[in-house]
Scaffold this motif. Structure first.
Motif, PDB file in Angstrom:
ATOM      1  N   ILE A  76       1.083  -1.214  -0.010  1.00 30.29           N
ATOM      2  CA  ILE A  76       0.012  -0.041  -0.023  1.00 30.29           C
ATOM      3  C   ILE A  76       0.839   1.130  -0.011  1.00 30.29           C
ATOM      4  N   SER A  77       1.959   1.318   1.064  1.00 29.10           N
ATOM      5  CA  SER A  77       2.892   2.421   0.995  1.00 29.10           C
ATOM      6  C   SER A  77       4.113   1.998   1.474  1.00 29.10           C
ATOM      7  N   GLY A  78       5.178   2.498   0.793  1.00 32.91           N
ATOM      8  CA  GLY A  78       6.539   2.237   1.350  1.00 32.91           C
ATOM      9  C   GLY A  78       6.975   1.107   0.120  1.00 32.91           C
ATOM     10  N   THR A  79       8.042   0.326   0.519  1.00 32.18           N
ATOM     11  CA  THR A  79       8.678  -0.549  -0.450  1.00 32.18           C
ATOM     12  C   THR A  79       9.126  -1.856   0.474  1.00 32.18           C
ATOM     13  N   ASP A  80       8.707  -3.038   0.067  1.00 26.37           N
ATOM     14  CA  ASP A  80       8.767  -4.077   0.581  1.00 26.37           C
ATOM     15  C   ASP A  80      10.126  -4.845   0.077  1.00 26.37           C
ATOM     16  N   HIS A  81      10.968  -5.310   0.657  1.00 30.57           N
ATOM     17  CA  HIS A  81      12.179  -5.946   0.206  1.00 30.57           C
ATOM     18  C   HIS A  81      11.980  -7.362   0.470  1.00 30.57           C
ATOM     19  N   MET A  82      11.880  -8.304  -0.461  1.00 32.63           N
ATOM     20  CA  MET A  82      11.476  -9.505  -0.338  1.00 32.63           C
ATOM     21  C   MET A  82      12.655 -10.331  -0.887  1.00 32.63           C
ATOM     22  N   GLY A  83      12.611 -11.755  -0.494  1.00 33.86           N
ATOM     23  CA  GLY A  83      13.602 -12.713  -0.888  1.00 33.86           C
ATOM     24  C   GLY A  83      12.546 -13.940  -1.376  1.00 33.86           C
ATOM     25  N   PRO A 107      16.130 -22.429   7.722  1.00 33.05           N
ATOM     26  CA  PRO A 107      17.504 -21.720   7.922  1.00 33.05           C
ATOM     27  C   PRO A 107      18.113 -21.216   6.698  1.00 33.05           C
ATOM     28  N   ASP A 108      17.576 -21.689   5.573  1.00 28.79           N
ATOM     29  CA  ASP A 108      18.261 -21.468   4.224  1.00 28.79           C
ATOM     30  C   ASP A 108      18.504 -19.864   4.003  1.00 28.79           C
ATOM     31  N   ARG A 109      19.202 -19.514   3.334  1.00 28.31           N
ATOM     32  CA  ARG A 109      19.484 -17.971   2.858  1.00 28.31           C
ATOM     33  C   ARG A 109      19.126 -17.970   1.400  1.00 28.31           C
ATOM     34  N   THR A 110      18.824 -16.915   0.775  1.00 25.75           N
ATOM     35  CA  THR A 110      18.326 -16.958  -0.691  1.00 25.75           C
ATOM     36  C   THR A 110      19.223 -15.725  -1.297  1.00 25.75           C
ATOM     37  N   ASP A 111      19.528 -15.791  -2.582  1.00 27.94           N
ATOM     38  CA  ASP A 111      20.321 -14.842  -3.220  1.00 27.94           C
ATOM     39  C   ASP A 111      19.322 -14.207  -4.185  1.00 27.94           C
ATOM     40  N   ASN A 112      18.046 -14.395  -4.251  1.00 28.78           N
ATOM     41  CA  ASN A 112      17.102 -13.624  -4.885  1.00 28.78           C
ATOM     42  C   ASN A 112      16.232 -12.764  -4.260  1.00 28.78           C
ATOM     43  N   TRP A 113      16.769 -11.523  -4.246  1.00 30.58           N
ATOM     44  CA  TRP A 113      16.354 -10.294  -3.517  1.00 30.58           C
ATOM     45  C   TRP A 113      15.434  -9.401  -4.716  1.00 30.58           C
ATOM     46  N   PHE A 114      14.341  -8.786  -4.199  1.00 29.68           N
ATOM     47  CA  PHE A 114      13.757  -7.818  -4.989  1.00 29.68           C
ATOM     48  C   PHE A 114      12.984  -6.876  -4.306  1.00 29.68           C
ATOM     49  N   ASP A 115      12.741  -5.669  -4.727  1.00 28.11           N
ATOM     50  CA  ASP A 115      11.921  -4.632  -3.925  1.00 28.11           C
ATOM     51  C   ASP A 115      10.638  -4.809  -4.885  1.00 28.11           C
ATOM     52  N   VAL A 116       9.529  -4.424  -3.772  1.00 31.23           N
ATOM     53  CA  VAL A 116       8.031  -4.496  -4.191  1.00 31.23           C
ATOM     54  C   VAL A 116       7.477  -2.874  -3.846  1.00 31.23           C
ATOM     55  N   PRO A 117       7.504  -2.216  -4.723  1.00 32.28           N
ATOM     56  CA  PRO A 117       7.057  -0.838  -4.362  1.00 32.28           C
ATOM     57  C   PRO A 117       5.527  -0.703  -4.245  1.00 32.28           C
ATOM     58  N   ALA A 118       4.972   0.438  -3.552  1.00 34.95           N
ATOM     59  CA  ALA A 118       3.660   0.542  -3.454  1.00 34.95           C
ATOM     60  C   ALA A 118       2.829   0.494  -4.941  1.00 34.95           C
ATOM     61  N   GLY A 119       1.800  -0.005  -4.649  1.00 35.78           N
ATOM     62  CA  GLY A 119       0.852  -0.586  -5.982  1.00 35.78           C
ATOM     63  C   GLY A 119       1.271  -1.785  -6.735  1.00 35.78           C
ATOM     64  N   SER A 120       2.343  -2.437  -6.129  1.00 35.80           N
ATOM     65  CA  SER A 120       2.733  -3.628  -6.648  1.00 35.80           C
ATOM     66  C   SER A 120       2.352  -4.885  -5.888  1.00 35.80           C
ATOM     67  N   PHE A 121       2.194  -5.707  -6.359  1.00 38.39           N
ATOM     68  CA  PHE A 121       1.773  -7.278  -5.545  1.00 38.39           C
ATOM     69  C   PHE A 121       2.763  -8.616  -6.037  1.00 38.39           C
ATOM     70  N   THR A 122       2.965  -9.271  -5.023  1.00 46.50           N
ATOM     71  CA  THR A 122       3.511 -10.723  -5.195  1.00 46.50           C
ATOM     72  C   THR A 122       2.529 -11.740  -5.044  1.00 46.50           C
ATOM     73  N   ILE A 123       2.617 -12.787  -5.573  1.00 46.21           N
ATOM     74  CA  ILE A 123       1.627 -14.076  -5.385  1.00 46.21           C
ATOM     75  C   ILE A 123       2.779 -15.091  -4.916  1.00 46.21           C
ATOM     76  N   PHE A 124       2.450 -15.812  -3.696  1.00 47.09           N
ATOM     77  CA  PHE A 124       3.539 -16.742  -3.172  1.00 47.09           C
ATOM     78  C   PHE A 124       2.595 -18.028  -3.169  1.00 47.09           C
ATOM     79  N   PHE A 125       2.741 -19.173  -3.919  1.00 48.50           N
ATOM     80  CA  PHE A 125       2.461 -20.347  -3.969  1.00 48.50           C
ATOM     81  C   PHE A 125       2.990 -21.452  -2.949  1.00 48.50           C
ATOM     82  N   PRO A 126       2.320 -22.381  -2.577  1.00 45.24           N
ATOM     83  CA  PRO A 126       3.056 -23.277  -1.558  1.00 45.24           C
ATOM     84  C   PRO A 126       4.620 -23.853  -1.613  1.00 45.24           C
TER      85      PRO A 126
END
Length: 151
Positions: A76-83, A107-126
């Motif tokens: 909605i507002s701000g930017t979410d940094h997601m992995g 406990p795993d780490r990821t190398d796949n990072w992205f910013d999700v700005p306001a007005g954007s969405f992600t869909i995460f499946f199982p």
């Protein structure tokens, strides 16, 4: 995993019977004034969780997965940094799946990072291990729509 902007939501309504209703909620609700907390849309099949919080650091994040619900996370507002990481590549969870919270943590780490700005969405499946709100001290207002995998 999907990352897109809300005006493109119609592209994804064919992916699940409740996605059209989920995206309708995002488009028709005044999300800036919607109170934080849980909001039922279609009972336990589809509900929203509105938050306005600070996140965690990249040293503190945990990858998580769900079995019963698909997440649509809309900023909605701000930017979410997601992995993200493919669940098939994750080790055994260090905090195993518990049905009452519909989550397992890894406990795993990821190398796949992205910013999700306001007005954007992600869909995460199982099968999408994900880490959201890796924003440190920055506050992000967002809504997470929980959509039952089986309707």
């Amino acid at each position: 995993m999907v990352l897109d902007k809300l005006p493109n939501a119609l592209r994804y309504t064919c992916m699940h019977p409740l996605f059209e209703q989920a995206f309708w909620y995002l488009q028709q609700t005044d999300l800036m004034t919607e109170p934080t907390g849980m909001h039922e849309i279609e009972g336990k099949k589809l509900f929203a969780i509105v938050s306005n919080d600070r996140g965690v650091s990249e040293q503190e994040y945990k990858l998580e997965v769900h079995r019963k619900y698909i997440d649509i996370q809309y900023i909605i507002s701000g930017t979410d940094h997601m992995g993200w990481k493919d669940l098939a590549l994750c080790s055994e969870p260090n905090d195993p799946y518990r049905e009452e919270r519909d989550a397992a943590f890894f406990p795993d780490r990821t190398d796949n990072w992205f910013d999700v700005p306001a007005g954007s969405f992600t869909i995460f499946f199982p099968d999408d291990a994900h880490a959201a709100m890796v924003t440190g001290e920055r506050v992000v207002r967002k809504v997470v729509l929980k959509i039952a995998v089986e309707v």
